[in-house]
Design a protein around this motif. Structure first.
Motif, PDB file in Angstrom:
ATOM      1  N   UNK A   1       0.829  -1.213   0.000  1.00 28.34           N
ATOM      2  CA  UNK A   1       0.000   0.000   0.000  1.00 28.34           C
ATOM      3  C   UNK A   1       0.862   1.261   0.000  1.00 28.34           C
ATOM      4  N   UNK A   2       1.936   1.251   0.748  1.00 23.50           N
ATOM      5  CA  UNK A   2       2.803   2.434   0.806  1.00 23.50           C
ATOM      6  C   UNK A   2       3.528   2.657  -0.531  1.00 23.50           C
ATOM      7  N   UNK A   3       4.010   1.573  -1.141  1.00 20.86           N
ATOM      8  CA  UNK A   3       4.714   1.719  -2.428  1.00 20.86           C
ATOM      9  C   UNK A   3       3.734   2.165  -3.518  1.00 20.86           C
ATOM     10  N   UNK A   4       2.528   1.612  -3.518  1.00 19.71           N
ATOM     11  CA  UNK A   4       1.528   2.010  -4.518  1.00 19.71           C
ATOM     12  C   UNK A   4       1.180   3.482  -4.382  1.00 19.71           C
TER      13      UNK A   4
ATOM     14  N   UNK B   1      11.406   3.203  -8.921  1.00 16.03           N
ATOM     15  CA  UNK B   1      10.056   2.702  -8.627  1.00 16.03           C
ATOM     16  C   UNK B   1       9.846   1.323  -9.247  1.00 16.03           C
ATOM     17  N   UNK B   2      10.338   1.136 -10.500  1.00 14.30           N
ATOM     18  CA  UNK B   2      10.230  -0.174 -11.144  1.00 14.30           C
ATOM     19  C   UNK B   2      11.030  -1.217 -10.373  1.00 14.30           C
ATOM     20  N   UNK B   3      12.194  -0.815  -9.859  1.00 13.20           N
ATOM     21  CA  UNK B   3      13.000  -1.735  -9.058  1.00 13.20           C
ATOM     22  C   UNK B   3      12.272  -2.107  -7.764  1.00 13.20           C
TER      23      UNK B   3
ATOM     24  N   UNK C   1       3.139   5.789  -3.569  1.00  9.63           N
ATOM     25  CA  UNK C   1       4.249   6.606  -4.080  1.00  9.63           C
ATOM     26  C   UNK C   1       4.199   6.770  -5.600  1.00  9.63           C
ATOM     27  N   UNK C   2       3.362   5.987  -6.275  1.00  7.00           N
ATOM     28  CA  UNK C   2       3.301   6.066  -7.736  1.00  7.00           C
ATOM     29  C   UNK C   2       2.871   7.456  -8.204  1.00  7.00           C
TER      30      UNK C   2
ATOM     31  N   UNK D   1      10.569  13.828  -0.682  1.00  4.49           N
ATOM     32  CA  UNK D   1       9.528  13.108   0.061  1.00  4.49           C
ATOM     33  C   UNK D   1       9.351  11.695  -0.491  1.00  4.49           C
ATOM     34  N   UNK D   2       9.480  11.542  -1.805  1.00  2.00           N
ATOM     35  CA  UNK D   2       9.347  10.224  -2.431  1.00  2.00           C
ATOM     36  C   UNK D   2      10.393   9.254  -1.886  1.00  2.00           C
ATOM     37  N   UNK D   3      11.661   9.671  -1.889  1.00  2.00           N
ATOM     38  CA  UNK D   3      12.724   8.771  -1.443  1.00  2.00           C
ATOM     39  C   UNK D   3      12.694   8.555   0.080  1.00  2.00           C
ATOM     40  N   UNK D   4      12.237   9.560   0.816  1.00  2.00           N
ATOM     41  CA  UNK D   4      12.102   9.363   2.272  1.00  2.00           C
ATOM     42  C   UNK D   4      11.063   8.291   2.579  1.00  2.00           C
ATOM     43  N   UNK D   5       9.911   8.369   1.916  1.00  2.00           N
ATOM     44  CA  UNK D   5       8.859   7.372   2.131  1.00  2.00           C
ATOM     45  C   UNK D   5       9.290   6.002   1.615  1.00  2.00           C
TER      46      UNK D   5
END
Length: 337
Positions: free
Chosen positions: A196-199, A286-288, A201-202, A214-218
């Protein structure tokens, strides 16, 4: 001479009854031992046409001389007597105090007191033991034990009433308590929480460079929190190098540890080295992360199932047949993939 004669005759004219009333007292014995019973005889001589006589009652006796009974005797026309039966309880010489005999007439009452009578104590001890005296007090024959018993019964009755009242209140309070049990929280799947957290971030992948921090922190905190919960590694307080080292010690394969290391290092560059990534660089990370999610799911499914089982056992849950079937279906789908 006439004056003297008048003074001698005048008292006889004014109160002739005073000289016509008399009393006599007598005791059956004047030497008594403790506990001896004796009689007191009081005789009254009076004119019954003018007076009525009232002898002393039991209230005028007490202390060391105890009243037992009395009996009245009527003698000749002008003589009346009363015999008292008394008991002696003194431990030394004493005196039978004066008693009052009352003569009642229409003109008034006349009270005459008996003389005091000495009563001598007669010891039962031998002459050489006269100095001995009993130390124990005399037994009190007139105690009202029923009052104490009644008081005790009353106290017990009050205590019983108070107990029943408090028990009734306790039962009433217990009925007012809501019997609905508190439902414990269900098990939170750490892998699903990570997905849920990674989704989420999309939506930040196409953001400008100010949103990449903020993206890389999360992204970093999401994977570190998962590692800490599932693999029991303090990843949130450890460096990237320490996290990868501990994962390898847990037996994770190189594919998982390599992708994890790449994501955490790129996040450290943006957060700490002030690296400004391009959009293509962010999309690659993100793909990784998505590839890493698939590898983690395949590797940690059994571990997460074991965590769920321990949690449910601790809270007393019963695994339903539906949940068990869902787990089997999920595993079969993974194997087919």
């Amino acid at each position: 001479m006439k004056i003297r004669l008048i003074w001698l005759i005048l008292p006889l004219i004014i109160t002739p009854e005073l000289y016509g009333q008399s009393i006599q007292t007598e005791v059956s014995s004047d030497s008594l031992a403790t506990g001896d019973v004796f009689q007191l005889h009081i005789a009254a001589r009076y004119n019954p046409a003018t007076y009525e006589v009232v002898f002393p009652d039991s209230t005028q006796f007490g202390g060391e001389i105890e009243y037992l009974s009395s009996r009245r005797f009527r003698g000749v026309h002008s003589r009346d007597s009363l015999v008292y039966t008394l008991q002696f309880f003194a431990l030394q010489d004493t005196v039978l105090t004066s008693k009052t005999v009352t003569f009642i007439s229409e003109d008034g009452n006349l009270a005459v007191s008996t003389p005091e009578i000495p009563l001598y104590f007669k010891s039962l001890l031998n002459p050489e033991e006269q100095n001995l005296r009993p130390l124990k007090p005399l037994f009190d024959f007139a105690r009202s034990w029923w009052l104490l018993i009644l008081f005790f019964v009353l106290i017990m009755l009050i205590a019983f009433i108070v107990y029943m009242y408090r028990d009734k209140l306790r039962r009433k309070r217990s009925l007012n308590i809501d019997p609905t049990p508190v439902k414990p929280e269900p098990f939170r799947d750490p892998f699903q929480h990570l997905v849920n957290r990674i989704t989420h971030l999309q939506t930040m992948v196409a953001a400008n460079q100010q949103g990449y921090m903020h993206f890389y922190t999360e992204l970093s905190e999401a994977f570190r929190e998962y590692v800490e919960v599932v693999h029991d590694i303090p990843a949130l307080e450890s460096t990237t190098k320490e996290v990868i080292r501990d994962l390898k010690m847990r037996g994770l394969d190189d594919h998982i540890t390599g992708n994890m290391q790449q994501i955490l290092r790129d996040s450290d560059l943006v957060k700490f080295a002030k690296f400004n990534p391009e959009a293509e660089f962010v999309q690659k990370n993100y793909a990784l992360a998505e590839l890493l999610l698939k590898a983690i799911k395949k590797h940690d499914t059994d571990r997460i199932d074991a965590m769920r089982y321990r949690y449910e056992q601790m809270l007393g849950f019963e695994r339903t047949a539906a949940s068990t079937q869902d787990m089997k279906t999920s595993k079969m789908g993974e194997e087919g993939t």
